[in-house]
Enzyme design. Sequence first.
Site, short mmCIF file in Angstrom:
data_model
loop_
_atom_site.label_atom_id
_atom_site.label_comp_id
_atom_site.label_asym_id
_atom_site.label_seq_id
_atom_site.Cartn_x
_atom_site.Cartn_y
_atom_site.Cartn_z
CG ASP A 339 -5.06 4.72 -6.89
OD1 ASP A 339 -4.57 4.99 -6.82
OD2 ASP A 339 -5.58 4.18 -7.86
CG HIS A 658 -2.74 12.94 -9.29
ND1 HIS A 658 -3.53 12.92 -10.22
CD2 HIS A 658 -3.49 11.56 -9.59
CE1 HIS A 658 -4.21 12.16 -10.97
NE2 HIS A 658 -4.10 11.29 -10.27
CG ASP A 706 2.23 21.59 -6.02
OD1 ASP A 706 2.25 20.62 -6.08
OD2 ASP A 706 2.46 22.82 -4.86
CD GLU A 715 -1.20 9.03 -7.72
OE1 GLU A 715 -0.92 8.62 -9.18
OE2 GLU A 715 -2.02 8.43 -7.64
O1 9MR Z 1 4.50 3.89 -7.27
C1 9MR Z 1 4.59 3.18 -8.32
C2 9MR Z 1 5.63 3.22 -9.23
O2 9MR Z 1 6.63 2.58 -8.29
C3 9MR Z 1 5.47 2.43 -10.82
O3 9MR Z 1 6.90 2.68 -11.35
C4 9MR Z 1 4.58 2.95 -10.91
C5 9MR Z 1 4.69 2.57 -12.89
O4 9MR Z 1 3.77 0.86 -12.03
O5 9MR Z 1 3.14 2.80 -10.48
C6 9MR Z 1 3.14 3.65 -9.41
O6 9MR Z 1 1.97 3.58 -8.31
C7 9MR Z 1 0.72 3.94 -8.33
C8 9MR Z 1 -0.25 2.97 -8.71
O7 9MR Z 1 -0.07 2.22 -10.03
C9 9MR Z 1 -2.11 3.59 -8.78
N1 9MR Z 1 -2.05 3.68 -8.27
C10 9MR Z 1 -0.37 5.39 -8.34
C11 9MR Z 1 0.92 4.77 -7.89
C12 9MR Z 1 1.51 5.89 -7.52
O8 9MR Z 1 2.10 6.67 -8.61
#
Ligand code: 9MR
Length: 735
Positions: A339, A658, A706, A715
């Site tokens: 993102d 992602h 994947d 991601e």
């Molecule tokens: O890495 C983060 C994970 O530990 C959390 O459980 C999750 C939900 O809050 O969010 C992950 O972080 C994401 C973030 O919120 C937005 N950017 C992408 C991150 C990786 O998926």
Amino acid sequence: MHLWERSRNIAAISVLLIAGAAAPASAEEVEQVVNGGFDNGADPFWTNAGMTIGLTDGRACVDVPGGTVNRWDAAVGQNDIDLVAGETYRFSFDASGDAGHVVRAITGLAVSPYDTYFEQSPVLGDWQHYEWTFTATASTAQGQVAFQVGGSPDPWRFCVDNVSLVGGVPPEVYEPDTGPRVRVNQVGYLPDGPKTATLVTDATTALPWQLRDRSGKVVKSGRSTPRGVDASSGQNVQTIDFSGYRRTASGLTLSVDGEVSRPFDIKPRLYDGLRADALKMYYTQRSGIEIRDDLRPGYARRAGHVDVAPNQGDGAVPCQAGVCDYTLDVRGGWYDAGDHGKYVVNGGISVWELLAEYEHNRGSRKLGLAIPESGNRVPDILDEARWELEFLLSMQVPAGKPNAGLVHHKIHDQAWTGLPLLPHLDPQPRELHPVSTAATLNLAATAAQAARIYGKYDRAFAARALTAARTAYAAAKAHPDLLAPESDGVGGGAYNDTKVSDDFYWAAAELYLTTGEKKYAVDVLASPEHTADVFGQVAFDWATTAAAAKIDLALVPNRLPGLSSVRSQVVKGADKYLAIQRQHPYGVAYAPANNVWDWGSNSVIANNLVVVAAAHRITGKDRYRDGLLTGLDYLFGRNALNISYVTGYGEVASQNQHSRWYAAQLDPSLPHPPAGTLAGGPNSSIQDPVAQAKLTGCTGQFCYIDDIGSWATNELTINWNSALAHLIGYVGELD
Ligand code: 9MR
């Protein structure tokens, strides 16, 4: 084609199947799309973006305008589709489009919040049939089938026919292609390191194995060790130990039980390329600067979020409504992940891990990262980390404003954007979110760390960082309970951090290590974290940072009273991870409670190994070195899925992480993630629709796919690559 003909064909196929082995419930198959063959004009299909459906040879065609941003900005669809949760549907159509253009074909909700239940983004060309099966995750009478064709700078033509959504079809069982049943580190093994592999087999007695060189000659043989059923995968497995073979070779394979492993090498300096690549990933994550093709061939792109339309820019970002009355210039930094958000608590742990790689692992200082600053006499790793540090500093509330000294938790888009979307094309308004104690302490910790590291290269920057760190720490002490809420997750991740005693401890530790001042030592010693065993299932991550403090206290020279007890805590933590690893037939130093694998489990595994690396540095004992090398094997292919989770490393590796801009899976004109990018990895909670469609009921290690749509399992992030970079950095110090 007439729809009745279509139904008849489906019925005919089903009858054949009934005559065969598996019999689907053909009688209950019900077509949900009205007039999908466009035999009665275009109704009830709709279009947007000024497109009108033209009927050509019984097909529906639209001229798609150029210059839209999101896929959904131009679409053809049909509403009022009934969907029943748990029911399986076959979604099919025929389509063509100007070569290389992409259609995002979805089934979802026709009304806000426009949830997508199923999506695929095939690249179009000549007329072709497309067909998939998925299981609906919600019931609604307001469903929609749509063909989203926006996001192209140029106009193009899209045609579609025989649109069909048939309910009541038998669910398709997703079977990952796991290749040979013998699982190895596909990158390889160090000549003097441990060499273990895992065999998936029904056999419960030891089996003979052979190690073969490239020509097929057996160079070593032995017998495997039955290990029973592995809880993390549900597989019956055996392990193979060929550590005794120490010759350098490439293209080796391991044969056992009629299976031949994927090829691998045995050689010194095995991870040298990855050491740099894992760090080079940060340049292409940079916000606020053009990415140069001469530095990253194939990855050039315009600067993102520098106040050039359609970006709303990060040059003067306001707060969310009612949160503050000023704007901040928060250009720069790294995009967090796939993102375009920038989050202080995640930037914090990422910077810490990179600066710790610099501070503890001398080889990192000489690494060339091919960044614009290369050649400026400052180690590249410090230039790269500074890109993020400057951003973290810019998130601090300036003097004279309410909450001065505190730090905004994050800045991101007002609403979620779709994929693909290059950073400079993001049209969303950007907003600062409230200050938080955790973000403030992340700045205090990393700016303090920076102050002791950068002094040698830039005294003014080091002094500025130290002032910011002191100010932040004092502000956090004055406001210890400003917690970022879980609910603040629209348009960006919440990064809710509800426990801050660890962040206080970490900030105090870094400030003490930099200044040697008693007041910080007093806070370190008084913290409940100081004596607590913090080495649990997850040693540390963006939310849990006490272990980072203990590792630095243990490794950076200092005179804290009772320091030996901190060192022995780190070593005991590493002993725990090694004990877990010994029990694990895939050699993983991670055994989550109830086999519920965390989001980003690959980074958890890497960070647990960072503790093992610290223990090796403290004690010099081989068992820690061997443990961390064995632990790495899992990430590079010795796992249930037989996949290397690092792009470009290993014969079969993750490549569709992602991301809105490394979105090759959705748009072939875009690249895959750069080599050296770590995928999040198995996540038992499979929060995204792709994982839910394919992986429901998955066991531990199998909860990964994947696919670019699987943001919960696949991601890429700055904090996961920092774990990889730090760990591989330490391995680079070993030989
Ligand atoms: O890495 C983060 C994970 O530990 C959390 O459980 C999750 C939900 O809050 O969010 C992950 O972080 C994401 C973030 O919120 C937005 N950017 C992408 C991150 C990786 O998926």
